[in-house]
Design an enzyme around this catalytic site. Structure first.
Site, PDB file in Angstrom:
ATOM      1  N   GLU A  50       0.834  -1.201   0.000  1.00  0.00           N
ATOM      2  CA  GLU A  50       0.000   0.000   0.000  1.00  0.00           C
ATOM      3  C   GLU A  50       0.878   1.265   0.000  1.00  0.00           C
ATOM      4  OE1 GLU A  50      -2.160   0.401   3.669  1.00  0.00           O
ATOM      5  OE2 GLU A  50      -3.692   1.703   2.807  1.00  0.00           O
ATOM      6  N   LYS A 123      -9.809   1.862  -2.257  1.00  0.00           N
ATOM      7  CA  LYS A 123     -10.004   1.302  -0.907  1.00  0.00           C
ATOM      8  C   LYS A 123     -11.390   1.674  -0.366  1.00  0.00           C
ATOM      9  CE  LYS A 123      -7.416   1.216   3.525  1.00  0.00           C
ATOM     10  NZ  LYS A 123      -6.131   1.679   4.127  1.00  0.00           N
ATOM     11  N   CYS A 160      -5.485  -3.072   2.656  1.00  0.00           N
ATOM     12  CA  CYS A 160      -5.262  -2.932   4.100  1.00  0.00           C
ATOM     13  C   CYS A 160      -6.527  -3.067   4.958  1.00  0.00           C
ATOM     14  CB  CYS A 160      -4.544  -1.617   4.383  1.00  0.00           C
ATOM     15  SG  CYS A 160      -3.664  -1.629   5.984  1.00  0.00           S
TER      16      CYS A 160
END
Lengths: 300, 300
Positions: A50, A123, A160
């Site tokens: 990331e 995300k 994540c």
């Protein structure tokens, strides 16, 4: 890495676990060197961590940091597209996406062996915790959950904090993903490490392995390493990037230093696992509507 | 078992892991002896294994076995209500429920310290696999996912195959459950044990620990032990009943023999964990509607 004895479909994934410094060009250079190393070891789908082109700047809220953001077709994506083309690989490259003034995302692009863009993921789940002030920086993704068809496998890109959400893994698998990829930036707060460090690392591995089990998919987690300072003591990124099979068995795991892992996945194992543990068959889709609520206390 | 140093709410859970024989009265007697043992050790909420009053009869499809079924207020429930009252505990007692001719469920009742019925759950996810022919016997539950308020904690009752479904754990937690209870009957097929046994046990523990982590709840899994024969080689039930905390840390785990575990849970740990790992806060409830579909391939 050993060759599979079976003639069935395989995909060789490459995980690039690295530290970053303040200079974006140097981070991109380093990533390119590790990508080359992975490709030379036979990797066909390489995944970077990331926000690999910068330090993890979310440890403080600072509007100047938006200068790091780039359009989805900006310099980082261009450099990565060149790398994908040069090595004829699929490359999963996270970017800090500048979509419009005041609209930024924590994103990634999936680049194909000709350098073409195969997918773009933003995300979906955005954290906001001490030293991880992401809600200041990133608007929640609006592209939903997806599988991206690549020459070697259908890949499911997630980022994540998404890794803590069974819903995200389920929906991505239901789109046809064979491998979930989680580029990540997670580590220990130095003052917590002695008491909670082992539990935190274990929970992080466990929840991701559970997504493999629940969904009969491979999981690839790619984390960064190194201590990055901040006024709050900084974060010791814990590395431990790993790959597990569709029953949650860890096939390879990195340590806490920079490392490239290349792992061959026998993709047929996903269907074999799902035949023996047929969880999709028995889902009670008539009884899951509550999932769309915040909480079920009678006030929803 | 040690007392918590904190003055906060605690619940002491008791897990009864046992083998069963062909005689229902003897199985109920044995359960009563173990319940007494758990109560004497301080257990306030005792959980029995799935279908504890009989062998795991689902290894073959045999219509005679429906004779084992009872109304929800039948003899097994009555005996268990008496046990709950005698020891002034909450008791989670699985039953083979006869609802109507041809309508049978794999169920449980939650009985309070006065012997009163506090809850009734019907297994929602029904397996059908070699030696686990449950779809022949059990209609899928129609009472949904629930939390049951008891004097010591809000308990979330689920049964066996439910444990592989993140949706079930999520919905039960969203109803306010603090502890998920999974009465279970799972074991090794003898011909698979050498090759896959360790992975199977580990996957079973991992998926349940992941529900604790994803939802910030305690998890209690109660399995049976012993080899039960069948024409197909039978099942070696693997025991390993366990309790884990809201971050997935295993607090206690049984072996592969009959055993009573009593474990004190500091219930405040659930909120403490959720404050530090606030997954509920960030759920993307605007993006989960696909969960209600079988698969997302364009044909849903």
């Amino acid at each position: 890495m050993t060759k599979s004895a079976q003639p069935s479909r395989v995909a060789r994934v490459g995980l690039v676990q690295m530290s970053t410094g303040p200079d974006k060009a140097e981070n991109i250079d380093k990533a390119q060197r590790f990508i080359e190393q992975a490709a030379k070891q036979g990797a066909q789908i390489v995944c970077l961590q990331e926000l690999f082109a910068s330090p993890y700047f979310c440890q403080t809220e600072d509007a100047k940091m938006f200068d790091l953001a780039e359009p989805v077709s900006g310099e980082t994506t261009s450099a990565m597209a060149e790398a994908a083309k040069r090595h004829s690989i699929t490359l999963i490259a996270p970017i800090f996406e500048r979509r419009a003034p005041g609209v930024y995302h924590n994103s990634l692009v999936v680049l194909g062996p000709s350098g073409q863009r195969l997918g773009h993921y933003r995300k979906m789940h955005i954290p906001d915790d001490p030293n991880y002030y992401e809600k200041f920086y990133f608007a929640p993704g609006d592209l939903g959950f997806m599988a991206v068809s690549t020459p070697h496998a259908n890949v499911g890109p997630l980022i994540c904090w998404d890794q803590w959400y069974p819903e995200a893994a389920r929906l991505t698998a239901m789109r046809g993903a064979e491998i979930l990829f989680y580029p990540t930036a997670i580590g220990w707060l130095p003052e917590e490490k002695a008491e909670f460090g082992a539990q935190q690392l274990d929970a992080w591995k466990t929840i991701q392995r559970s997504h493999a089990i629940a969904n009969g998919v491979f999981v690839v987690a790619v984390n960064r390493v190194g201590h990055e300072a901040s006024p709050n003591g900084g974060i010791q990124f814990w590395g431990h990037s790993f790959v597990c099979d569709p029953f949650g068995v860890v096939l390879a795991e990195a340590g806490e230093e920079e490392q490239v892992l290349v792992v061959e996945l026998a993709l047929g194992k996903a269907e074999a696992t799902r035949r023996n543990w047929p969880f999709f068959r028995d889902r009670r889709i008539d009884a899951y509507s509550g999932i769309g609520h915040r909480y079920l206390d009678g006030n929803e």
